[in-house]
Motif scaffolding. Structure first.
Motif, mmCIF file in Angstrom:
data_model
loop_
_atom_site.group_PDB
_atom_site.id
_atom_site.type_symbol
_atom_site.label_atom_id
_atom_site.label_comp_id
_atom_site.label_asym_id
_atom_site.label_seq_id
_atom_site.Cartn_x
_atom_site.Cartn_y
_atom_site.Cartn_z
ATOM 1 N N ARG A 47 12.964 19.743 11.015
ATOM 2 C CA ARG A 47 13.323 18.157 10.327
ATOM 3 C C ARG A 47 14.835 17.466 11.192
ATOM 4 N NH1 ARG A 47 10.735 14.768 6.849
ATOM 5 N NH2 ARG A 47 10.386 16.771 5.636
ATOM 6 N N GLU A 100 15.280 14.384 13.057
ATOM 7 C CA GLU A 100 16.573 13.464 13.199
ATOM 8 C C GLU A 100 17.953 13.097 13.036
ATOM 9 O OE1 GLU A 100 17.153 14.288 8.261
ATOM 10 O OE2 GLU A 100 15.051 13.424 7.576
ATOM 11 N N ALA A 146 5.082 18.381 8.374
ATOM 12 C CA ALA A 146 5.370 17.305 7.740
ATOM 13 C C ALA A 146 6.020 15.844 8.343
ATOM 14 C CB ALA A 146 6.638 17.812 6.619
ATOM 15 N N LEU A 147 6.424 16.549 9.660
ATOM 16 C CA LEU A 147 6.705 15.254 10.638
ATOM 17 C C LEU A 147 6.294 14.853 10.787
ATOM 18 C CD1 LEU A 147 9.988 17.163 12.223
ATOM 19 C CD2 LEU A 147 10.378 16.035 10.215
ATOM 20 N N ALA A 166 2.912 14.281 9.748
ATOM 21 C CA ALA A 166 2.391 13.020 8.791
ATOM 22 C C ALA A 166 3.454 12.007 8.806
ATOM 23 C CB ALA A 166 2.532 14.063 7.435
ATOM 24 N N ASP A 167 4.255 12.072 8.692
ATOM 25 C CA ASP A 167 5.402 11.279 8.248
ATOM 26 C C ASP A 167 5.104 10.337 9.822
ATOM 27 O OD1 ASP A 167 6.990 9.077 7.721
ATOM 28 O OD2 ASP A 167 8.511 10.330 6.706
ATOM 29 N N GLU A 185 5.355 7.526 10.688
ATOM 30 C CA GLU A 185 6.328 5.908 10.490
ATOM 31 C C GLU A 185 7.403 6.144 10.814
ATOM 32 O OE1 GLU A 185 7.177 2.334 7.597
ATOM 33 O OE2 GLU A 185 5.433 3.189 7.303
ATOM 34 N N SER A 186 8.108 7.597 9.936
ATOM 35 C CA SER A 186 9.612 7.936 10.016
ATOM 36 C C SER A 186 10.200 8.216 10.948
ATOM 37 C CB SER A 186 9.455 8.559 8.491
ATOM 38 O OG SER A 186 10.110 7.164 7.783
ATOM 39 N N TYR A 187 9.072 9.442 11.835
ATOM 40 C CA TYR A 187 9.424 10.282 12.840
ATOM 41 C C TYR A 187 8.393 9.950 13.719
ATOM 42 C CZ TYR A 187 11.874 12.309 9.625
ATOM 43 O OH TYR A 187 12.808 12.683 8.158
#
Length: 282
Positions: free
Chosen positions: A53, A57, A81-82, A84-85, A87-89
């Motif tokens: 992460r 970022e 987790a990255l 799965a997200d 939109e952010s990643y």
């Protein structure tokens, strides 16, 4: 016209450092190159293996619009987790895993605002695909056939392919196979920039390897002692990320209507770097 920068494999803390320092200078109306879109291969960003992460970022803060991966994609638990997200990643992991339940996506399409003479221009569509090679690599599905399936979809715009592979022949074969059907095929994984930068007859830009972004005084990112001892003793030896000044290697492209207008190698080398009293992290 879509101006794209592709940055080769970011390796460890030195690679993240030079990316964070130099990438922001390359885009925007006052940037050195005014790129519209920046793709960064983050395969080795976390201590030389995979992506976590903090590294993701850091790349996004520096100006990366899309991150690609490779054979170390699953090295850190953070990656699930990255992916799965989405939109952010904006991460594109290798496409050609046979298991349909593999997390994440192997291609993504972006609508990219451009600039013309310093002013807002039209929005251009760009699709980024990431595939793994199979020669001297782990067993995966056929990358040629996997890309064929993606290219059957409409409205992809200009298509950029990052082939993460060991064999130069496999990278070149994919580029010639896709010539005229995608805008660019650029290789990663071997960390040494190649001198075969060109546009193929059908309009596809190609370079066997973009090189890497990481410690300059190293053996493809590692402190020299580790690889040397392995070659001397034929035994396993712990590798450490090299220290000191870092370099950024990549490929600069101009794309239009799914064809390459231009391609050139890009390289930046830190003049000097000394670690502070608190040491360094990977």
């Amino acid at each position: 016209m879509l101006r794209v920068l592709f940055v080769g494999d970011v390796y460890g803390q030195p690679g993240r450092r030079v990316l964070a320092a130099h990438l922001p200078t390359l885009r925007g109306p006052d940037g050195l190159r005014n790129f519209d879109f920046i793709i960064v291969n983050m395969e080795n960003a976390a201590g030389g293996f995979g992506l976590h992460r903090d590294a993701a970022e850091s790349a996004l803060r520096a100006g990366a619009d899309c991150m690609t991966l490779g054979n170390h994609a699953w090295h850190h638990r953070d990656i699930h987790a990255l992916l799965a997200d989405a939109e952010s990643y904006p991460i594109v992991r290798p496409l050609n895993y046979a298991d349909p339940a593999t997390p994440g996506v192997g291609w993504r399409t972006f609508d990219v605002p451009t600039r013309v003479d310093g002013k807002p221009g039209p929005t251009e569509r760009l699709t980024v695909i990431n595939v793994l090679g199979r020669v001297f690599m782990d067993a995966v599905a056929n990358p040629f056939r996997a890309i064929d399936e993606v290219l059957e979809r409409p409205d992809l715009g200009s298509v950029f392919v990052d082939i993460h592979a060991e064999a130069t022949s496999e990278k070149a074969a994919l580029a010639w196979y896709l010539d005229g059907r995608v805008a660019a095929v650029i290789g990663t994984h071997t960390h040494v920039p190649t001198a075969d930068t060109r546009i193929l007859p059908g309009g596809t830009a190609f370079q066997t390897d973009a090189g890497f972004t990481g410690p300059h005084d190293s053996i493809i990112g590692a402190a020299p002692e580790g690889p040397i001892q392995r070659f001397l003793t034929e035994r396993s030896y712990r590798y450490a990320v090299a220290e000191g000044r870092a370099e950024l290697n990549g490929v600069a492209l101009e794309l239009q209507d799914n064809r390459a207008v231009s391609i050139e190698r890009y390289r930046y080398l830190e003049a000097d770097h000394r670690e502070d009293d608190y040491g360094h992290s990977q």
